[in-house]
Design a protein around this motif. Structure first.
Motif, PDB file in Angstrom:
ATOM      1  N   TYR A  57       0.813  -1.215   0.000  1.00 16.22           N
ATOM      2  CA  TYR A  57       0.000   0.000   0.000  1.00 16.22           C
ATOM      3  C   TYR A  57       0.849   1.267   0.000  1.00 16.22           C
ATOM      4  O   TYR A  57       0.354   2.345  -0.363  1.00 16.22           O
ATOM      5  N   ALA A  58       2.121   1.158   0.342  1.00 21.96           N
ATOM      6  CA  ALA A  58       3.037   2.282   0.169  1.00 21.96           C
ATOM      7  C   ALA A  58       3.236   2.581  -1.322  1.00 21.96           C
ATOM      8  O   ALA A  58       3.383   3.742  -1.719  1.00 21.96           O
ATOM      9  N   ILE A  59       3.245   1.533  -2.138  1.00 17.78           N
ATOM     10  CA  ILE A  59       3.347   1.728  -3.589  1.00 17.78           C
ATOM     11  C   ILE A  59       2.148   2.530  -4.089  1.00 17.78           C
ATOM     12  O   ILE A  59       2.277   3.461  -4.891  1.00 17.78           O
ATOM     13  N   VAL A  60       0.964   2.163  -3.597  1.00 15.76           N
ATOM     14  CA  VAL A  60      -0.264   2.859  -4.010  1.00 15.76           C
ATOM     15  C   VAL A  60      -0.197   4.338  -3.656  1.00 15.76           C
ATOM     16  O   VAL A  60      -0.476   5.206  -4.493  1.00 15.76           O
ATOM     17  N   ILE A  61       0.196   4.657  -2.429  1.00 13.07           N
ATOM     18  CA  ILE A  61       0.260   6.059  -2.007  1.00 13.07           C
ATOM     19  C   ILE A  61       1.306   6.810  -2.828  1.00 13.07           C
ATOM     20  O   ILE A  61       1.118   7.972  -3.195  1.00 13.07           O
ATOM     21  N   GLY A  62       2.401   6.138  -3.159  1.00 13.46           N
ATOM     22  CA  GLY A  62       3.412   6.755  -4.019  1.00 13.46           C
ATOM     23  C   GLY A  62       2.854   7.101  -5.389  1.00 13.46           C
ATOM     24  O   GLY A  62       3.143   8.176  -5.943  1.00 13.46           O
ATOM     25  N   MET A  63       2.042   6.203  -5.958  1.00  7.78           N
ATOM     26  CA  MET A  63       1.438   6.473  -7.263  1.00  7.78           C
ATOM     27  C   MET A  63       0.484   7.661  -7.204  1.00  7.78           C
ATOM     28  O   MET A  63       0.446   8.494  -8.112  1.00  7.78           O
ATOM     29  N   VAL A  64      -0.293   7.739  -6.122  1.00  4.59           N
ATOM     30  CA  VAL A  64      -1.213   8.871  -5.961  1.00  4.59           C
ATOM     31  C   VAL A  64      -0.430  10.172  -5.880  1.00  4.59           C
ATOM     32  O   VAL A  64      -0.744  11.156  -6.557  1.00  4.59           O
ATOM     33  N   ASP A  65       0.612  10.206  -5.060  1.00  6.21           N
ATOM     34  CA  ASP A  65       1.383  11.434  -4.867  1.00  6.21           C
ATOM     35  C   ASP A  65       2.166  11.826  -6.108  1.00  6.21           C
ATOM     36  O   ASP A  65       2.510  13.001  -6.294  1.00  6.21           O
TER      37      ASP A  65
ATOM     38  N   PHE B 227       3.052   1.403   8.371  1.00  3.23           N
ATOM     39  CA  PHE B 227       2.442   1.837   7.115  1.00  3.23           C
ATOM     40  C   PHE B 227       2.696   3.323   6.879  1.00  3.23           C
ATOM     41  O   PHE B 227       3.079   3.734   5.771  1.00  3.23           O
ATOM     42  N   ALA B 228       2.498   4.155   7.898  1.00  3.67           N
ATOM     43  CA  ALA B 228       2.710   5.594   7.749  1.00  3.67           C
ATOM     44  C   ALA B 228       4.153   5.899   7.360  1.00  3.67           C
ATOM     45  O   ALA B 228       4.416   6.721   6.470  1.00  3.67           O
ATOM     46  N   LEU B 229       5.104   5.232   8.015  1.00  2.82           N
ATOM     47  CA  LEU B 229       6.515   5.447   7.699  1.00  2.82           C
ATOM     48  C   LEU B 229       6.812   5.100   6.249  1.00  2.82           C
ATOM     49  O   LEU B 229       7.462   5.855   5.523  1.00  2.82           O
ATOM     50  N   THR B 230       6.320   3.934   5.816  1.00  5.46           N
ATOM     51  CA  THR B 230       6.663   3.421   4.487  1.00  5.46           C
ATOM     52  C   THR B 230       5.931   4.160   3.379  1.00  5.46           C
ATOM     53  O   THR B 230       6.482   4.351   2.285  1.00  5.46           O
ATOM     54  N   ALA B 231       4.706   4.579   3.641  1.00  2.00           N
ATOM     55  CA  ALA B 231       3.895   5.201   2.595  1.00  2.00           C
ATOM     56  C   ALA B 231       4.176   6.682   2.411  1.00  2.00           C
ATOM     57  O   ALA B 231       3.971   7.219   1.317  1.00  2.00           O
ATOM     58  N   LEU B 232       4.667   7.353   3.438  1.00  2.00           N
ATOM     59  CA  LEU B 232       4.716   8.821   3.409  1.00  2.00           C
ATOM     60  C   LEU B 232       6.118   9.399   3.449  1.00  2.00           C
ATOM     61  O   LEU B 232       6.271  10.629   3.453  1.00  2.00           O
ATOM     62  N   ASN B 233       7.146   8.557   3.462  1.00  2.00           N
ATOM     63  CA  ASN B 233       8.520   9.052   3.513  1.00  2.00           C
ATOM     64  C   ASN B 233       9.297   8.613   2.281  1.00  2.00           C
ATOM     65  O   ASN B 233       9.265   7.439   1.907  1.00  2.00           O
ATOM     66  N   ASP B 234      10.034   9.545   1.687  1.00  2.00           N
ATOM     67  CA  ASP B 234      10.732   9.252   0.444  1.00  2.00           C
ATOM     68  C   ASP B 234      11.964   8.369   0.630  1.00  2.00           C
ATOM     69  O   ASP B 234      12.580   7.958  -0.354  1.00  2.00           O
ATOM     70  N   MET B 235      12.348   8.070   1.870  1.00  2.00           N
ATOM     71  CA  MET B 235      13.410   7.081   2.092  1.00  2.00           C
ATOM     72  C   MET B 235      12.903   5.665   1.843  1.00  2.00           C
ATOM     73  O   MET B 235      13.687   4.726   1.755  1.00  2.00           O
TER      74      MET B 235
ATOM     75  N   ARG C  19       7.506   3.193  -1.558  1.00  2.00           N
ATOM     76  CA  ARG C  19       6.907   4.465  -1.949  1.00  2.00           C
ATOM     77  C   ARG C  19       7.602   5.003  -3.213  1.00  2.00           C
ATOM     78  O   ARG C  19       6.951   5.495  -4.138  1.00  2.00           O
ATOM     79  N   THR C  20       8.934   4.887  -3.231  1.00  2.00           N
ATOM     80  CA  THR C  20       9.686   5.354  -4.404  1.00  2.00           C
ATOM     81  C   THR C  20       9.281   4.592  -5.652  1.00  2.00           C
ATOM     82  O   THR C  20       9.175   5.165  -6.745  1.00  2.00           O
ATOM     83  N   LEU C  21       9.041   3.281  -5.500  1.00  2.00           N
ATOM     84  CA  LEU C  21       8.553   2.500  -6.636  1.00  2.00           C
ATOM     85  C   LEU C  21       7.225   3.060  -7.137  1.00  2.00           C
ATOM     86  O   LEU C  21       7.015   3.201  -8.347  1.00  2.00           O
ATOM     87  N   GLY C  22       6.324   3.389  -6.208  1.00  2.00           N
ATOM     88  CA  GLY C  22       5.048   3.985  -6.605  1.00  2.00           C
ATOM     89  C   GLY C  22       5.231   5.307  -7.326  1.00  2.00           C
ATOM     90  O   GLY C  22       4.547   5.592  -8.322  1.00  2.00           O
ATOM     91  N   LEU C  23       6.160   6.125  -6.859  1.00  2.00           N
ATOM     92  CA  LEU C  23       6.441   7.406  -7.529  1.00  2.00           C
ATOM     93  C   LEU C  23       6.962   7.176  -8.941  1.00  2.00           C
ATOM     94  O   LEU C  23       6.575   7.888  -9.880  1.00  2.00           O
ATOM     95  N   LEU C  24       7.847   6.187  -9.098  1.00  2.00           N
ATOM     96  CA  LEU C  24       8.381   5.875 -10.427  1.00  2.00           C
ATOM     97  C   LEU C  24       7.279   5.422 -11.380  1.00  2.00           C
ATOM     98  O   LEU C  24       7.222   5.843 -12.536  1.00  2.00           O
ATOM     99  N   ILE C  25       6.403   4.548 -10.880  1.00  2.00           N
ATOM    100  CA  ILE C  25       5.297   4.072 -11.714  1.00  2.00           C
ATOM    101  C   ILE C  25       4.397   5.238 -12.102  1.00  2.00           C
ATOM    102  O   ILE C  25       4.021   5.392 -13.266  1.00  2.00           O
ATOM    103  N   GLY C  26       4.045   6.049 -11.114  1.00  2.00           N
ATOM    104  CA  GLY C  26       3.146   7.170 -11.371  1.00  2.00           C
ATOM    105  C   GLY C  26       3.704   8.180 -12.358  1.00  2.00           C
ATOM    106  O   GLY C  26       2.954   8.795 -13.124  1.00  2.00           O
TER     107      GLY C  26
END
Length: 324
Positions: free
Chosen positions: A190-198, A241-249, A253-260
């Protein structure tokens, strides 16, 4: 003095090992296969592969000699999740049956089973899992960190409490080993999902919608596969979940940002092993095996199609979920 051995010499092993070595009450060793790391830790008190600017406590040592496991009081499994079960199976003769074995890895032990379930079929040791919102960089910088210890035998918790007493590692406890393991896997998805949204929307409102949906799916999946609702309120649940989904480290989450942003492709997927990417396929398979539909899990289902459908239009990801 207790003897504490970390199997692995990566970021989390080095960080936790350094914290415990500074405490000065135990013998703390990293069991490594990397000769370069062993030499750096023992001779220069650094591990520049993971922490270029950190000097390690001189009480922390490293070795490649597996015989150090034979008289260890506590053994931390700090290697990648996909390697844990095979490592234990191949080296069980070195592990004292009296050692408390603590799993730090976040992922499945085989194609569908959690790591503790796989390990208990191999060795007779008392087992514990330790998970939570814990970036290694912050641990080694002595930032207060919360982690959830889980074991079916509650008396084992006293051992871990004593090990980390007086350090910056704060622990809570549950007997829900299954729930803790599943929470540590689900948060990567779900960190991937939040990364894609952001990656596509600078919207606090929209992010909050997806965080709510993600937490609900995590809670339902955790309980379906044997965990307990209350585990979501431990450090390993909402906190991780909060740590993994909302922090760029966070890698997931970074994978989600790349996909998005449209930078992710199959070639990159094959080169980079990310826990969340692997776990999506496993959970999709587990739901199908149990004849559970995907109506209640739109985020999980849609992400599965992102990874498995050729030319999936990622710019429609959010819209597709909101329509469901």
């Amino acid at each position: 003095m207790r003897k504490i051995v970390f199997i692995g010499s990566g970021a989390i092993a080095t960080a936790l090992g350094d914290v415990l070595a500074e405490k000065g009450e135990d013998i703390v060793e990293l069991l490594s296969i990397e000769n370069e790391v062993i030499e750096m830790v023992n001779n220069n008190h650094v591990n520049t592969l993971y922490f270029p600017k950190c000097r390690l406590n001189e009480n922390l040592t490293a070795t490649d000699d597996k015989n150090v496991l034979e008289d260890a009081d506590v053994v931390f499994l700090a290697i990648p999740s996909h390697a844990v079960v095979s490592y234990v199976a191949e080296n069980k003769q070195y592990i004292s049956p009296a050692s408390l074995v603590v799993n730090l890895a976040k992922g499945f032990g085989d194609s569908i089973n959690i790591i503790p379930d796989c390990i208990k079929e191999i060795i007779p040791n008392p087992l514990m899992t330790l998970k939570g919102p814990s970036f290694a960089r912050e641990i080694i910088n002595r930032q207060d960190t919360g982690m959830t210890a889980a074991a079916t035998e509650s008396e084992l918790y006293q051992i871990i409490k004593d090990v980390f007493d007086g350090t910056t590692i704060r622990t809570d406890f549950t007997t829900d080993v299954t729930g803790v393991e599943y929470a540590s896997i689900l948060k990567n998805i779900y960190a991937i999902v939040i990364g894609m949204v952001d990656a596509n929307f600078d919207s606090a409102n929209l992010r909050s919608i997806f965080i709510t949906k993600a937490l609900n799916e995590m809670r339902m999946l955790l309980t379906i596969f044997g965990g307990e609702n209350r585990t979501m309120y431990n450090y390993c649940g909402f906190g991780d979940f909060a740590l993994t989904a909302l922090n760029d480290m966070s890698r997931n989450r970074t994978l989600g940002l790349l996909i998005g942003k449209g930078f992710f492709n199959q070639g990159l997927s094959e080169k980079v092993v990310l826990e969340g990417r692997v776990a999506v396929d496993v959970f999709h398979q587990k739901l199908e095996m149990n004849d559970i539909g995907f109506d209640d899990y739109p985020l999980m289902d849609e992400l599965f199609h992102v990874f498995n459908d050729t030319n999936y239009p990622t710019n429609n990801f959010v819209k597709n979920i909101l329509k469901r």
